[in-house]
Each structure stands twice: as C-alpha cells, then as structure tokens.
Design a protein around this motif. Structure first.
Motif, PDB file in Angstrom:
ATOM      1  N   ARG A  76      10.879  -1.459 -43.553  1.00 25.16           N
ATOM      2  CA  ARG A  76      11.003  -3.095 -43.187  1.00 25.16           C
ATOM      3  C   ARG A  76      10.696  -3.811 -44.340  1.00 25.16           C
ATOM      4  N   GLY A  77       9.655  -3.679 -44.982  1.00 24.73           N
ATOM      5  CA  GLY A  77       9.319  -4.506 -46.324  1.00 24.73           C
ATOM      6  C   GLY A  77       8.715  -5.769 -46.139  1.00 24.73           C
ATOM      7  N   SER A  78       7.985  -5.689 -44.855  1.00 21.13           N
ATOM      8  CA  SER A  78       7.287  -7.005 -44.653  1.00 21.13           C
ATOM      9  C   SER A  78       5.998  -7.446 -45.540  1.00 21.13           C
ATOM     10  N   ASN A  79       5.223  -6.279 -46.027  1.00 25.99           N
ATOM     11  CA  ASN A  79       4.485  -6.474 -47.014  1.00 25.99           C
ATOM     12  C   ASN A  79       4.968  -6.826 -48.319  1.00 25.99           C
ATOM     13  N   ALA A 137       4.446  -0.402 -50.791  1.00 25.04           N
ATOM     14  CA  ALA A 137       4.487  -1.274 -49.572  1.00 25.04           C
ATOM     15  C   ALA A 137       5.254  -0.435 -48.407  1.00 25.04           C
ATOM     16  N   GLY A 138       4.819   0.425 -47.774  1.00 21.59           N
ATOM     17  CA  GLY A 138       5.597   1.248 -46.803  1.00 21.59           C
ATOM     18  C   GLY A 138       6.349   2.097 -47.461  1.00 21.59           C
ATOM     19  N   ILE A 187      -1.243   0.001 -49.641  1.00 25.73           N
ATOM     20  CA  ILE A 187      -1.799  -0.582 -48.408  1.00 25.73           C
ATOM     21  C   ILE A 187      -1.827   0.240 -47.308  1.00 25.73           C
ATOM     22  N   HIS A 188      -3.069   0.350 -46.514  1.00 25.59           N
ATOM     23  CA  HIS A 188      -3.195   1.331 -45.580  1.00 25.59           C
ATOM     24  C   HIS A 188      -3.568   0.509 -44.272  1.00 25.59           C
ATOM     25  N   PRO A 189      -2.923   0.947 -43.134  1.00 28.59           N
ATOM     26  CA  PRO A 189      -3.505   0.273 -41.966  1.00 28.59           C
ATOM     27  C   PRO A 189      -4.402   0.892 -41.122  1.00 28.59           C
ATOM     28  N   LEU A 217      -0.974  -5.820 -38.929  1.00 27.85           N
ATOM     29  CA  LEU A 217      -0.029  -6.303 -40.064  1.00 27.85           C
ATOM     30  C   LEU A 217      -0.312  -7.783 -40.648  1.00 27.85           C
ATOM     31  N   GLU A 276      -2.563  -7.548 -43.027  1.00 23.18           N
ATOM     32  CA  GLU A 276      -2.139  -6.826 -44.231  1.00 23.18           C
ATOM     33  C   GLU A 276      -1.425  -7.830 -45.043  1.00 23.18           C
TER      34      GLU A 276
HETATM   35  C1  GRF Z   1       2.259  -1.094 -43.036  1.00 17.66           C
HETATM   36  O1  GRF Z   1       1.670  -0.936 -42.059  1.00 17.66           O
HETATM   37  C2  GRF Z   1       1.501  -0.565 -44.347  1.00 17.66           C
HETATM   38  O2  GRF Z   1      -0.067  -0.518 -44.319  1.00 17.66           O
HETATM   39  C3  GRF Z   1       1.908   1.008 -44.224  1.00 17.66           C
HETATM   40  O3  GRF Z   1       3.271   0.933 -43.868  1.00 17.66           O
HETATM   41  C4  GRF Z   1       3.493   0.010 -43.171  1.00 17.66           C
HETATM   42  C5  GRF Z   1       4.748  -1.003 -43.942  1.00 17.66           C
HETATM   43  O4  GRF Z   1       5.160  -1.913 -43.419  1.00 17.66           O
HETATM   44  N1  GRF Z   1       1.673   1.761 -45.466  1.00 17.66           N
HETATM   45  P1  GRF Z   1       6.220  -2.952 -44.249  1.00 17.66           P
HETATM   46  O5  GRF Z   1       7.358  -2.129 -44.525  1.00 17.66           O
HETATM   47  O6  GRF Z   1       5.354  -3.706 -45.280  1.00 17.66           O
HETATM   48  O7  GRF Z   1       6.733  -4.118 -43.024  1.00 17.66           O
END
Ligand code: GRF
Length: 201
Positions: free
Chosen positions: A11-14, A87-88, A108-110, A171, A174
């Motif tokens: 997805r790449g939202s981070n 990032a994911g 990053i880890h949730p 998220l 995050e």
């Molecule tokens: C996030 O929840 C991150 O913590 C984990 O994977 C997910 C990635 O989401 N490592 P996105 O691709 O950044 O939307």
C-alpha cells in the motif's frame, strides 16, 4: 541533503506520510532518492509516481535472498542513499544488506516492541488481551523486529476492537511517528549505546 531510500511491498501509506512530511518541512534537508518495491503490483509504486518520486521494481524472481538484496543494494547505492526506510517491506534483509547499511536502516512496526514482533501484530495484541498497544520505529539488525528502538507511541485497545479497527487507529499514529523518528535520525542528534538510542543535546 539527506537522501532516503524507501522499500515497500504494498500500500505504501507510510511512504506517503514520509513524502508529505518532507514536503511540509517536518523532515528538513531530506529528499526521497528512490522508492523500491519487491512487488511489481504494489499500489504504493503508483502513488509514489503520482508524486514525481523515482521508483524501481526489484522482484525476487526465485533468487536467493542475498542475490535479490544485492540488486536492491545496487539500486540504492546508484541513488546515493544515506538511510533506508522500510515501510511495509515484507522481506527479511540478508546479513549482507545489513552490513552495507549498518545502523542506517529504519523500520516501522505496528506494536509496542518487543511485544508482538512478526506478522499480524495487531491481531496478536487483541488475542493476547493487552490493554495498550501502538507502534514502534526501530533500527534494523539481524533479529526480527528486534533492533534498537528509536520512538514509540501507545494507544488503548478497546473491548470491541477488531483487527481492522485497531490497525486503522495504529496506522494513524504510524503516519505521525515515522516522520518524527526519521527527522530525529537525520538530525544526527543521537547516539547508540548498546541497545539504547540516546538523544544528544
Ligand atoms: C504498517 O502497518 C507497518 O507498520 C507495517 O506494515 C504496514 C505497512 O503499511 N510494517 P503501508 O504499506 O505503509 O500502508
């Protein structure tokens, strides 16, 4: 200018949160040199392109982890990357990769590490019955989600939380935490003392 290489798989939202923070000056003197995905169909790649960010796909293609990492590293180096932000990114990095960017890879880890490393951290938290969880930005070492912790944010888990509702609330955090942590690291105002990331004045 500090140059970031961002590795994604989905997805790449981070990644977008980092791009927005750079644009708004919340991560000063920094640019995204390249976004690399190991998946050709990662939605994040399209979103990066829309923002005019350079992207590259480096697929696994039945190669060993190290061979795949070698190609990814070549791409990062050819774009003069200073720090790598995962990032994911759904692949574990080889020792070879870690050596090349020692103490310069962030993830990053949730969850509030060291609780609930690995996959489905939000579901793990619900099933364990914890009352608080959150997210963690950490340096990457050879352990799974176990490197030195840079920053964390906590949020409560409610009794009616589902994996989806909890993931969505984490998220949101995050997207604030990762830019803050990257800004802190690129400022260089820290030192590593064993496992501890200490703020320098
Ligand atoms: C996030 O929840 C991150 O913590 C984990 O994977 C997910 C990635 O989401 N490592 P996105 O691709 O950044 O939307």
């Amino acid at each position: 200018m500090t140059r970031l290489g961002i590795l994604i798989s989905g997805r790449g939202s981070n990644m977008l949160a980092l791009a927005e923070a750079i644009r708004d000056g919340r991560i000063p003197n920094t640019e995204i040199a390249i976004v690399v995905s190991d998946k050709a169909n990662a939605p994040g790649i399209e979103r990066a392109k829309e923002l005019g960010i350079k992207t590259q796909i480096v697929e696994r293609r039945r190669r060993s982890r190290e061979d795949h990492d070698r190609e990814t590293l070549k791409v990062l180096k050819s774009h003069q990357v200073d720090f790598v932000c995962l990032a994911g990114y759904m692949r574990v990095l080889s020792a070879y990769f870690l050596e090349e960017f020692r103490d310069r890879i962030l993830n990053i880890h949730p969850s509030l590490l060291p609780a609930f490393p690995g996959l489905n951290a939000q579901l793990q938290a619900i099933e364990h019955g914890v009352k608080w969880t959150g997210c963690t930005v950490h340096f990457v070492d050879e352990t799974l989600d176990g490197g030195p912790i840079i920053a964390q944010r906590a949020i409560p888990v409610t009794e009616d939380d589902t994996e989806e509702s909890l993931s969505a609330r984490i998220l949101e955090q995050e997207h604030q935490l990762y830019p803050d942590a990257v800004a802190f690291v690129v400022s260089g105002k820290y030192e590593l003392a064993g496992r501890r990331v200490l703020r320098k004045p």
